[in-house]
Design an enzyme around this catalytic site. Structure first.
Site, PDB file in Angstrom:
ATOM      1  N   GLU A   1      20.052   6.555  66.775  1.00 45.85           N
ATOM      2  CA  GLU A   1      18.870   7.408  66.864  1.00 45.85           C
ATOM      3  C   GLU A   1      17.682   6.857  66.085  1.00 45.85           C
ATOM      4  OE1 GLU A   1      21.967  10.700  65.953  1.00 45.85           O
ATOM      5  OE2 GLU A   1      22.132   8.525  66.121  1.00 45.85           O
ATOM      6  N   ASN A   2      17.952   6.010  65.110  1.00 45.05           N
ATOM      7  CA  ASN A   2      16.852   5.459  64.316  1.00 45.05           C
ATOM      8  C   ASN A   2      16.217   4.231  64.973  1.00 45.05           C
ATOM      9  OD1 ASN A   2      19.375   4.240  63.623  1.00 45.05           O
ATOM     10  ND2 ASN A   2      18.420   3.238  61.895  1.00 45.05           N
TER      11      ASN A   2
END
Length: 220
Positions: free
Chosen positions: A50-51
């Protein structure tokens, strides 16, 4: 007591066997991050975070960490050839469009119907629900990795979740230090008993109704 490092890695290694050629996979915080170390390079899997990484690799050798490369939990990782980088908005765009073949995440409770409750307890390092709601709803397959019971010995695989739900009927498989299970048509089936445990060990620590007619391996 919490699980030791060897037990956590045993669960991660078993989960890695569910990863197949060419998959796009997201690994959640906790035990799921360890799965990256057990996926063979020959499978050409693209790990998503997600980063903002697509093409994440496993853990770096000690002393070779890059402060600019980490997974969603903040731990150092490597990257694979062909990896790409982007912001969190684009990362979640991939999730919400349903591009993920598999997500592997942790949980605080899972019901026998596959309901998942995995909000982090307030005051801990990650105080919110993170991306789990999107991941559990949109991935084609969801595997939950967790301890079979709480530190106090209470079942975490329950008939009905008492904690706030992340998603209803979202789990396809559950893996713990005691067992490998699958959820199918609202019912929970035992597939394998993990090494060092017996069938009664699993049944006595599981509150949800657990069907045992699918067991492939039992260890007594």
């Amino acid at each position: 007591m919490g699980m030791g490092a060897e037990t956590r890695r045993l669960i991660a290694e078993r989960a890695a066997r569910e990863v197949t050629y060419g998959m796009m996979v997201n690994l959640g915080i906790g035990i799921p991050t360890l799965v990256a170390d057990y996926i063979p390079a020959s499978l050409d899997v693209m790990l998503h975070t997600e980063n903002g990484i697509l093409g994440m690799g496993g853990s770096p050798e000690p002393g070779h960490e890059d402060g600019n490369l980490s997974n969603a939990g903040g731990y150092p990782v490597t990257i694979q050839p062909g990896a790409s980088f982007f912001d969190s908005a684009e990362a979640f765009g991939m999730v919400r469009r349903g591009y993920l073949d598999l997500t592997i995440l942790g949980a605080l409770e899972v019901s026998g119907k596959g309901d998942i409750a995995n909000w982090i307890v307030p005051g801990k390092r990650v105080p919110g629900m993170g991306g789990a709601i999107d991941l559990a709803q949109k991935a084609k397959k969801v595997i939950v990795l967790m301890s079979h019971t709480t530190k106090e010995g209470h079942p975490k695989i329950v008939q009905e979740c008492s904690l706030p739900l992340t998603v209803k009927e979202g789990a396809d498989m559950i893996m713990t230090e005691r067992a490998v299970m699958k959820v199918e048509e609202g019912k929970l089936y035992l597939l394998e008993v993990m090494p060092g445990y017996s069938l009664p060990d699993v049944l006595n620590a599981t509150e949800a109704q657990l069907n045992v007619d699918h067991v492939r391996r039992q260890t007594y």
